[in-house]
Design an enzyme around this catalytic site. Sequence first.
Site, PDB file in Angstrom:
ATOM      1  N   GLU A  54       0.824  -1.212   0.000  1.00 15.43           N
ATOM      2  CA  GLU A  54       0.000   0.000   0.000  1.00 15.43           C
ATOM      3  C   GLU A  54       0.858   1.263   0.000  1.00 15.43           C
ATOM      4  OE1 GLU A  54      -2.220  -3.246   2.250  1.00 15.43           O
ATOM      5  OE2 GLU A  54      -0.181  -2.456   2.253  1.00 15.43           O
ATOM      6  N   CYS A  82      -2.208  -2.121   7.343  1.00 23.83           N
ATOM      7  CA  CYS A  82      -1.773  -2.025   8.737  1.00 23.83           C
ATOM      8  C   CYS A  82      -1.997  -0.595   9.237  1.00 23.83           C
ATOM      9  CB  CYS A  82      -0.292  -2.407   8.851  1.00 23.83           C
ATOM     10  SG  CYS A  82       0.818  -1.148   8.178  1.00 23.83           S
ATOM     11  N   CYS A  85       0.091   2.065   7.157  1.00 23.97           N
ATOM     12  CA  CYS A  85      -0.534   2.309   5.852  1.00 23.97           C
ATOM     13  C   CYS A  85      -1.845   3.070   6.014  1.00 23.97           C
ATOM     14  CB  CYS A  85      -0.773   0.997   5.126  1.00 23.97           C
ATOM     15  SG  CYS A  85       0.746   0.126   4.696  1.00 23.97           S
TER      16      CYS A  85
END
Length: 154
Positions: A54, A82, A85
């Site tokens: 990402e 996560c 990100c």
Amino acid sequence: MNDTKAMQRCIELARLSVNQGDHPFGALITRNGELLSEGLNLVVTELNPTSHAETVAMRNACRSVDALNLEGTTLYTSCEPCWICSCAIRELRVERVVLAMTSPKGGGYSSPKYPILTDATIERYGPPPIVETGFLADLAQALWTEVGWPRPRH
């Protein structure tokens, strides 16, 4: 590029990540159906713990539009972003996030303690994106099963 083609490509990118020795994650960003960028997971090959698919896709998209603003974009990812990100997604004002699977470890969407992608009270960032989950999750899970992910940590 429609949602199905975009997510299929994310899963292909996740496979490419595995084939080069990285983790099985892939992401891409579109605006108005046009591909802006793609991202492979490069954590192992770059020895960089922030080179998630990402973040790589967002970095490439920012370069593509020559700005740190991704308003009007959709980020597709083979697995839930996560917390790192998710903060970047909010900071860059990504409008929509489509993910195949939620993370077995929790992340910026499914975490009960830190739901960064949905918490509208976090004033530091832009508004929460629209989040759609479970899109082609069976295909993403099949890849994880095939490659034996998640691997135990040493």
